[in-house]
Design a protein around this motif. Structure first.
Motif, PDB file in Angstrom:
ATOM      1  N   TYR A  21       0.833  -1.195   0.000  1.00 25.30           N
ATOM      2  CA  TYR A  21       0.000   0.000   0.000  1.00 25.30           C
ATOM      3  C   TYR A  21       0.871   1.249   0.000  1.00 25.30           C
ATOM      4  O   TYR A  21       1.884   1.307   0.695  1.00 25.30           O
ATOM      5  CB  TYR A  21      -0.907   0.017   1.239  1.00 25.30           C
ATOM      6  CG  TYR A  21      -1.710   1.284   1.364  1.00 25.30           C
ATOM      7  CD1 TYR A  21      -2.808   1.507   0.541  1.00 25.30           C
ATOM      8  CD2 TYR A  21      -1.365   2.252   2.282  1.00 25.30           C
ATOM      9  CE1 TYR A  21      -3.550   2.678   0.635  1.00 25.30           C
ATOM     10  CE2 TYR A  21      -2.104   3.426   2.399  1.00 25.30           C
ATOM     11  CZ  TYR A  21      -3.187   3.629   1.561  1.00 25.30           C
ATOM     12  OH  TYR A  21      -3.911   4.789   1.657  1.00 25.30           O
ATOM     13  N   ALA A  25      -3.207   3.759  -2.956  1.00 22.56           N
ATOM     14  CA  ALA A  25      -3.503   2.620  -3.839  1.00 22.56           C
ATOM     15  C   ALA A  25      -2.717   1.399  -3.371  1.00 22.56           C
ATOM     16  O   ALA A  25      -1.770   1.510  -2.584  1.00 22.56           O
ATOM     17  CB  ALA A  25      -3.130   2.955  -5.283  1.00 22.56           C
ATOM     18  N   CYS A  49     -10.900  -7.440 -15.663  1.00 22.97           N
ATOM     19  CA  CYS A  49     -11.208  -6.038 -15.365  1.00 22.97           C
ATOM     20  C   CYS A  49     -12.552  -5.632 -15.963  1.00 22.97           C
ATOM     21  O   CYS A  49     -13.358  -4.969 -15.313  1.00 22.97           O
ATOM     22  CB  CYS A  49     -10.115  -5.122 -15.918  1.00 22.97           C
ATOM     23  SG  CYS A  49      -8.527  -5.296 -15.102  1.00 22.97           S
ATOM     24  N   HIS A  54     -13.839  -2.655 -13.398  1.00 22.25           N
ATOM     25  CA  HIS A  54     -12.841  -1.983 -12.553  1.00 22.25           C
ATOM     26  C   HIS A  54     -11.503  -2.097 -13.270  1.00 22.25           C
ATOM     27  O   HIS A  54     -11.083  -3.195 -13.630  1.00 22.25           O
ATOM     28  CB  HIS A  54     -12.800  -2.655 -11.180  1.00 22.25           C
ATOM     29  CG  HIS A  54     -12.041  -1.872 -10.160  1.00 22.25           C
ATOM     30  ND1 HIS A  54     -12.223  -0.523  -9.960  1.00 22.25           N
ATOM     31  CD2 HIS A  54     -11.108  -2.258  -9.260  1.00 22.25           C
ATOM     32  CE1 HIS A  54     -11.427  -0.116  -8.987  1.00 22.25           C
ATOM     33  NE2 HIS A  54     -10.746  -1.150  -8.538  1.00 22.25           N
ATOM     34  N   PRO A  56      -7.318  -1.073 -13.796  1.00 22.74           N
ATOM     35  CA  PRO A  56      -6.103  -0.673 -13.089  1.00 22.74           C
ATOM     36  C   PRO A  56      -5.356   0.449 -13.799  1.00 22.74           C
ATOM     37  O   PRO A  56      -5.565   0.704 -14.987  1.00 22.74           O
ATOM     38  CB  PRO A  56      -5.256  -1.953 -13.121  1.00 22.74           C
ATOM     39  CG  PRO A  56      -5.626  -2.580 -14.425  1.00 22.74           C
ATOM     40  CD  PRO A  56      -7.108  -2.306 -14.580  1.00 22.74           C
ATOM     41  N   SER A  68      -1.269  -0.679 -10.270  1.00 24.77           N
ATOM     42  CA  SER A  68      -1.773   0.075  -9.118  1.00 24.77           C
ATOM     43  C   SER A  68      -3.290   0.036  -9.162  1.00 24.77           C
ATOM     44  O   SER A  68      -3.886   0.254 -10.225  1.00 24.77           O
ATOM     45  CB  SER A  68      -1.311   1.530  -9.163  1.00 24.77           C
ATOM     46  OG  SER A  68       0.082   1.615  -9.004  1.00 24.77           O
ATOM     47  N   LEU A  69      -3.889  -0.241  -8.019  1.00 23.63           N
ATOM     48  CA  LEU A  69      -5.352  -0.311  -7.922  1.00 23.63           C
ATOM     49  C   LEU A  69      -5.863   0.646  -6.864  1.00 23.63           C
ATOM     50  O   LEU A  69      -5.361   0.674  -5.736  1.00 23.63           O
ATOM     51  CB  LEU A  69      -5.793  -1.729  -7.545  1.00 23.63           C
ATOM     52  CG  LEU A  69      -5.424  -2.856  -8.495  1.00 23.63           C
ATOM     53  CD1 LEU A  69      -5.834  -4.201  -7.896  1.00 23.63           C
ATOM     54  CD2 LEU A  69      -6.077  -2.649  -9.847  1.00 23.63           C
ATOM     55  N   SER A  70      -6.846   1.436  -7.246  1.00 23.24           N
ATOM     56  CA  SER A  70      -7.613   2.255  -6.307  1.00 23.24           C
ATOM     57  C   SER A  70      -8.972   2.501  -6.945  1.00 23.24           C
ATOM     58  O   SER A  70      -9.141   2.344  -8.151  1.00 23.24           O
ATOM     59  CB  SER A  70      -6.910   3.576  -5.997  1.00 23.24           C
ATOM     60  OG  SER A  70      -6.868   4.403  -7.139  1.00 23.24           O
ATOM     61  N   THR A  71      -9.922   2.865  -6.120  1.00 23.98           N
ATOM     62  CA  THR A  71     -11.270   3.140  -6.606  1.00 23.98           C
ATOM     63  C   THR A  71     -11.439   4.647  -6.661  1.00 23.98           C
ATOM     64  O   THR A  71     -11.516   5.302  -5.620  1.00 23.98           O
ATOM     65  CB  THR A  71     -12.316   2.487  -5.686  1.00 23.98           C
ATOM     66  OG1 THR A  71     -12.040   1.083  -5.605  1.00 23.98           O
ATOM     67  CG2 THR A  71     -13.722   2.689  -6.219  1.00 23.98           C
ATOM     68  N   VAL A  77      -8.676   3.078  -1.602  1.00 27.46           N
ATOM     69  CA  VAL A  77      -8.761   1.630  -1.784  1.00 27.46           C
ATOM     70  C   VAL A  77     -10.060   1.109  -1.176  1.00 27.46           C
ATOM     71  O   VAL A  77     -10.418   1.471  -0.054  1.00 27.46           O
ATOM     72  CB  VAL A  77      -7.544   0.933  -1.133  1.00 27.46           C
ATOM     73  CG1 VAL A  77      -7.652  -0.578  -1.243  1.00 27.46           C
ATOM     74  CG2 VAL A  77      -6.245   1.418  -1.786  1.00 27.46           C
ATOM     75  N   LYS A  80     -13.420  -3.494  -3.752  1.00 26.26           N
ATOM     76  CA  LYS A  80     -13.364  -3.728  -5.197  1.00 26.26           C
ATOM     77  C   LYS A  80     -11.913  -3.915  -5.674  1.00 26.26           C
ATOM     78  O   LYS A  80     -11.625  -4.752  -6.527  1.00 26.26           O
ATOM     79  CB  LYS A  80     -14.013  -2.544  -5.919  1.00 26.26           C
ATOM     80  CG  LYS A  80     -14.409  -2.782  -7.324  1.00 26.26           C
ATOM     81  CD  LYS A  80     -15.229  -1.587  -7.838  1.00 26.26           C
ATOM     82  CE  LYS A  80     -15.880  -1.929  -9.147  1.00 26.26           C
ATOM     83  NZ  LYS A  80     -16.687  -0.831  -9.665  1.00 26.26           N
ATOM     84  N   ASP A  81     -11.002  -3.154  -5.094  1.00 25.50           N
ATOM     85  CA  ASP A  81      -9.584  -3.272  -5.454  1.00 25.50           C
ATOM     86  C   ASP A  81      -9.012  -4.613  -5.018  1.00 25.50           C
ATOM     87  O   ASP A  81      -8.241  -5.234  -5.755  1.00 25.50           O
ATOM     88  CB  ASP A  81      -8.785  -2.125  -4.839  1.00 25.50           C
ATOM     89  CG  ASP A  81      -9.285  -0.785  -5.341  1.00 25.50           C
ATOM     90  OD1 ASP A  81      -9.229  -0.553  -6.552  1.00 25.50           O
ATOM     91  OD2 ASP A  81      -9.761   0.016  -4.509  1.00 25.50           O
TER      92      ASP A  81
END
Length: 96
Positions: A21, A25, A49, A54, A56, A68-71, A77, A80-81
């Motif tokens: 983290y 993200a 995806c 969703h 990335p 990198s994943l974030s909403t 985060v 869903k991530d």
């Protein structure tokens, strides 16, 4: 979807050791045998995806995929991530 607290994120990351983290993200980097294998994994991830609706932030340099994943709607985060991160793990490292 609600933004997760840092404590909750860190606990969930215990089950995803390839991920960390930072900067709002979760991030991971995967190295493959060659470009073809990396791009193949990216293609499989792209279908997941789309199914999850969703997407990335990612980049590919030769055999390395950085994700990198974030909403964006939650500005951080969310669950869903983590759902997408677990799906990515199953694609990238199916034997583990």
């Amino acid at each position: 979807m609600d933004k997760l607290t840092i404590d909750h994120i860190e606990k969930k990351l215990l089950h995803l050791p390839d991920w960390e983290y930072g900067d709002g993200a979760i991030h991971a980097e995967f190295e493959f045998e060659n470009f073809k294998d990396c791009f193949s994994a990216m293609s499989r991830i792209a279908f997941e995806c789309e199914a999850l609706n969703h997407h990335p932030n990612w980049s590919n340099v030769y055999n390395v995929l950085t994700i990198s994943l974030s909403t964006h709607d939650a500005n951080g985060v969310t669950e869903k991530d983590f759902k997408l991160a677990r799906a990515i793990e199953n694609i990238v490292e199916p034997d583990e």
